[in-house]
Design a protein around this motif. Structure first.
Motif, PDB file in Angstrom:
ATOM      1  N   ALA A   1       0.813  -1.217   0.000  1.00 26.58           N
ATOM      2  CA  ALA A   1       0.000   0.000   0.000  1.00 26.58           C
ATOM      3  C   ALA A   1       0.844   1.263   0.000  1.00 26.58           C
ATOM      4  CB  ALA A   1      -0.935   0.007   1.202  1.00 26.58           C
ATOM      5  N   SER A   2       2.009   1.230   0.628  1.00 22.06           N
ATOM      6  CA  SER A   2       2.837   2.428   0.669  1.00 22.06           C
ATOM      7  C   SER A   2       3.429   2.749  -0.707  1.00 22.06           C
ATOM      8  CB  SER A   2       3.943   2.287   1.707  1.00 22.06           C
ATOM      9  OG  SER A   2       4.788   1.201   1.379  1.00 22.06           O
ATOM     10  N   ASP A   3       3.434   1.756  -1.627  1.00 16.58           N
ATOM     11  CA  ASP A   3       3.936   2.003  -2.976  1.00 16.58           C
ATOM     12  C   ASP A   3       2.902   2.699  -3.862  1.00 16.58           C
ATOM     13  OD1 ASP A   3       6.321   0.743  -2.335  1.00 16.58           O
ATOM     14  OD2 ASP A   3       5.663  -1.200  -3.095  1.00 16.58           O
ATOM     15  N   LEU A   4       1.640   2.648  -3.457  1.00 13.71           N
ATOM     16  CA  LEU A   4       0.592   3.288  -4.247  1.00 13.71           C
ATOM     17  C   LEU A   4       0.594   4.791  -3.970  1.00 13.71           C
ATOM     18  CD1 LEU A   4      -2.380   0.828  -3.617  1.00 13.71           C
ATOM     19  CD2 LEU A   4      -1.026   1.026  -5.701  1.00 13.71           C
ATOM     20  N   SER A   5       0.513   5.573  -5.026  1.00 17.10           N
ATOM     21  CA  SER A   5       0.425   7.025  -4.841  1.00 17.10           C
ATOM     22  C   SER A   5      -0.984   7.377  -4.365  1.00 17.10           C
ATOM     23  CB  SER A   5       0.722   7.738  -6.157  1.00 17.10           C
ATOM     24  OG  SER A   5      -0.337   7.533  -7.074  1.00 17.10           O
TER      25      SER A   5
ATOM     26  N   VAL B   1      -4.620   5.455  -5.248  1.00 15.76           N
ATOM     27  CA  VAL B   1      -5.583   5.018  -4.232  1.00 15.76           C
ATOM     28  C   VAL B   1      -6.927   5.689  -4.471  1.00 15.76           C
ATOM     29  CG1 VAL B   1      -6.151   5.034  -1.770  1.00 15.76           C
ATOM     30  CG2 VAL B   1      -3.822   4.490  -2.504  1.00 15.76           C
ATOM     31  N   PHE B   2      -6.930   7.007  -4.729  1.00 18.08           N
ATOM     32  CA  PHE B   2      -8.187   7.709  -4.968  1.00 18.08           C
ATOM     33  C   PHE B   2      -8.868   7.201  -6.234  1.00 18.08           C
ATOM     34  CE2 PHE B   2      -6.313  11.323  -2.379  1.00 18.08           C
ATOM     35  CZ  PHE B   2      -7.067  11.020  -1.262  1.00 18.08           C
TER      36      PHE B   2
ATOM     37  N   ILE C   1      -8.627   4.188  -7.514  1.00 18.64           N
ATOM     38  CA  ILE C   1      -9.158   2.862  -7.212  1.00 18.64           C
ATOM     39  C   ILE C   1     -10.456   2.988  -6.427  1.00 18.64           C
ATOM     40  CG2 ILE C   1      -8.761   0.810  -5.777  1.00 18.64           C
ATOM     41  CD1 ILE C   1      -5.756   1.093  -6.571  1.00 18.64           C
ATOM     42  N   LEU C   2     -10.464   3.854  -5.434  1.00 17.20           N
ATOM     43  CA  LEU C   2     -11.628   3.981  -4.553  1.00 17.20           C
ATOM     44  C   LEU C   2     -12.729   4.861  -5.121  1.00 17.20           C
ATOM     45  CD1 LEU C   2      -9.777   4.369  -1.145  1.00 17.20           C
ATOM     46  CD2 LEU C   2     -10.829   2.309  -2.110  1.00 17.20           C
ATOM     47  N   ALA C   3     -12.475   5.516  -6.238  1.00 17.94           N
ATOM     48  CA  ALA C   3     -13.467   6.426  -6.824  1.00 17.94           C
ATOM     49  C   ALA C   3     -14.694   5.684  -7.329  1.00 17.94           C
ATOM     50  CB  ALA C   3     -12.849   7.232  -7.962  1.00 17.94           C
ATOM     51  N   ASN C   4     -14.543   4.400  -7.604  1.00 22.35           N
ATOM     52  CA  ASN C   4     -15.658   3.637  -8.146  1.00 22.35           C
ATOM     53  C   ASN C   4     -16.262   2.741  -7.064  1.00 22.35           C
ATOM     54  OD1 ASN C   4     -16.703   0.995  -9.516  1.00 22.35           O
ATOM     55  ND2 ASN C   4     -16.904   2.660 -11.006  1.00 22.35           N
ATOM     56  N   ARG C   5     -17.565   2.794  -6.932  1.00 25.32           N
ATOM     57  CA  ARG C   5     -18.263   2.025  -5.906  1.00 25.32           C
ATOM     58  C   ARG C   5     -18.069   0.527  -6.084  1.00 25.32           C
ATOM     59  NH1 ARG C   5     -24.600   2.532  -5.612  1.00 25.32           N
ATOM     60  NH2 ARG C   5     -24.281   1.558  -7.616  1.00 25.32           N
ATOM     61  N   ARG C   6     -18.089   0.041  -7.308  1.00 26.21           N
ATOM     62  CA  ARG C   6     -17.903  -1.397  -7.518  1.00 26.21           C
ATOM     63  C   ARG C   6     -16.518  -1.859  -7.065  1.00 26.21           C
ATOM     64  NH1 ARG C   6     -21.270  -2.649 -13.093  1.00 26.21           N
ATOM     65  NH2 ARG C   6     -23.289  -2.469 -12.059  1.00 26.21           N
ATOM     66  N   ARG C   7     -15.512  -1.052  -7.292  1.00 27.32           N
ATOM     67  CA  ARG C   7     -14.176  -1.433  -6.823  1.00 27.32           C
ATOM     68  C   ARG C   7     -14.125  -1.419  -5.292  1.00 27.32           C
ATOM     69  NH1 ARG C   7     -12.455   1.355 -11.677  1.00 27.32           N
ATOM     70  NH2 ARG C   7     -12.056   3.292 -10.568  1.00 27.32           N
TER      71      ARG C   7
ATOM     72  N   VAL D   1      -8.736   0.905   4.416  1.00 28.28           N
ATOM     73  CA  VAL D   1      -9.556   1.931   3.791  1.00 28.28           C
ATOM     74  C   VAL D   1     -10.688   2.342   4.724  1.00 28.28           C
ATOM     75  CG1 VAL D   1     -10.981   2.509   1.805  1.00 28.28           C
ATOM     76  CG2 VAL D   1      -9.036   0.975   1.521  1.00 28.28           C
ATOM     77  N   TYR D   2     -10.724   3.626   5.042  1.00 21.74           N
ATOM     78  CA  TYR D   2     -11.763   4.217   5.865  1.00 21.74           C
ATOM     79  C   TYR D   2     -12.648   5.039   4.946  1.00 21.74           C
ATOM     80  CZ  TYR D   2     -13.823   7.713   9.000  1.00 21.74           C
ATOM     81  OH  TYR D   2     -14.690   8.553   9.657  1.00 21.74           O
ATOM     82  N   VAL D   3     -13.946   4.762   4.975  1.00 23.40           N
ATOM     83  CA  VAL D   3     -14.887   5.486   4.128  1.00 23.40           C
ATOM     84  C   VAL D   3     -15.787   6.320   5.032  1.00 23.40           C
ATOM     85  CG1 VAL D   3     -16.747   5.263   2.435  1.00 23.40           C
ATOM     86  CG2 VAL D   3     -14.869   3.623   2.427  1.00 23.40           C
ATOM     87  N   GLU D   4     -15.765   7.636   4.845  1.00 25.36           N
ATOM     88  CA  GLU D   4     -16.628   8.518   5.616  1.00 25.36           C
ATOM     89  C   GLU D   4     -17.852   8.825   4.764  1.00 25.36           C
ATOM     90  OE1 GLU D   4     -14.811  12.182   6.877  1.00 25.36           O
ATOM     91  OE2 GLU D   4     -16.134  12.286   8.609  1.00 25.36           O
ATOM     92  N   VAL D   5     -18.965   8.221   5.152  1.00 24.65           N
ATOM     93  CA  VAL D   5     -20.210   8.373   4.406  1.00 24.65           C
ATOM     94  C   VAL D   5     -21.055   9.424   5.106  1.00 24.65           C
ATOM     95  CG1 VAL D   5     -22.270   7.193   3.557  1.00 24.65           C
ATOM     96  CG2 VAL D   5     -20.109   5.944   3.725  1.00 24.65           C
ATOM     97  N   LEU D   6     -21.363  10.496   4.382  1.00 31.07           N
ATOM     98  CA  LEU D   6     -22.149  11.586   4.959  1.00 31.07           C
ATOM     99  C   LEU D   6     -23.482  11.705   4.243  1.00 31.07           C
ATOM    100  CD1 LEU D   6     -19.342  14.287   5.191  1.00 31.07           C
ATOM    101  CD2 LEU D   6     -20.143  12.762   6.991  1.00 31.07           C
ATOM    102  N   ARG D   7     -24.510  11.905   4.991  1.00 29.21           N
ATOM    103  CA  ARG D   7     -25.851  12.089   4.447  1.00 29.21           C
ATOM    104  C   ARG D   7     -26.410  13.421   4.940  1.00 29.21           C
ATOM    105  NH1 ARG D   7     -25.186   8.188   1.174  1.00 29.21           N
ATOM    106  NH2 ARG D   7     -25.556   6.082   1.848  1.00 29.21           N
TER     107      ARG D   7
END
Length: 194
Positions: free
Chosen positions: A14-18, A22-23, A25-31, A111-117
């Motif tokens: 993970a430390s090798d990923l820029s 990371v963003f 990869i995580l930008a898509n909900r399916r991923r 991965v921490y996902v902060e979900v705001l409604r």
């Protein structure tokens, strides 16, 4: 078509990923759903099983209730788009039997996902507000504002330390539930109201 990771002598963690990788990869909900499923799996799932879970989470139904056609569409998208992207980033590997396994980069990635409604505020803004409140309280005690003159700096310090302490415990508890792979369903699915 196989999405297997090409053999190379170097594996990434993970430390090798820029940050950008990371963003992306995580930008898509399916991923995100694939990552969540892999972190939860006792045994590596195949692409078909992954597509069943991803589809179920998207539709808000039990995995057993996923219609074949919907699952087939997700399966195709995973194979053509998402798994190759995750494989390229060395986050997953897919073998000849279509079994998807976490790669070193995924095993090291928390991965921490902060979900705001609605009107919810992010934790960063909450802590900023708490710090501003603490500063205003210190200023009010310092200048002897009515209602605050009886308080000492020690009283303010105890209040501030307690407020930040309770907030950080709550943040930690909520944060554990908002990490991909820590609960049965992904964070953004658990927060939905069906």
């Amino acid at each position: 078509m196989t999405v297997a990771n090409p053999s190379n002598s170097s594996t990434r963690n993970a430390s090798d990923l820029s940050h950008e990788e990371v963003f992306e990869i995580l930008a898509n909900r399916r991923r995100r759903f694939v990552i969540h499923a892999l972190k939860r799996a006792n045994d590596p799932p195949d692409v078909s099983e992954l597509s069943r879970y991803v589809t179920a989470w998207e539709m808000g139904v039990d995995p057993e209730d996923v219609p074949y056609e919907e699952r087939h569409n997700v399966h195709s998208t995973l194979r053509r788009v998402h798994l190759p992207k995750l494989t390229e980033a060395d986050v997953v590997t897919v073998d000849e039997e279509d079994v998807v396994r976490p790669a070193p980069a995924l095993e090291d990635l928390d991965v921490y996902v902060e979900v705001l409604r609605g009107k919810e505020i992010p934790w960063s803004l909450y802590y900023l507000g708490l710090a501003v409140l603490a500063g205003a309280l210190l200023l009010a005690v310092r200048v002897g504002s009515p209602g605050f003159a009886a308080l000492s700096f020690v009283d303010v310090g105890i209040f501030v330390a307690t407020a930040f302490g309770i907030s950080s415990v709550a943040h930690h508890a909520i944060g554990r539930r908002m990490r991909l792979g820590n609960t049965e369903k992904p964070p953004e699915v658990r927060r939905r109201r069906y």
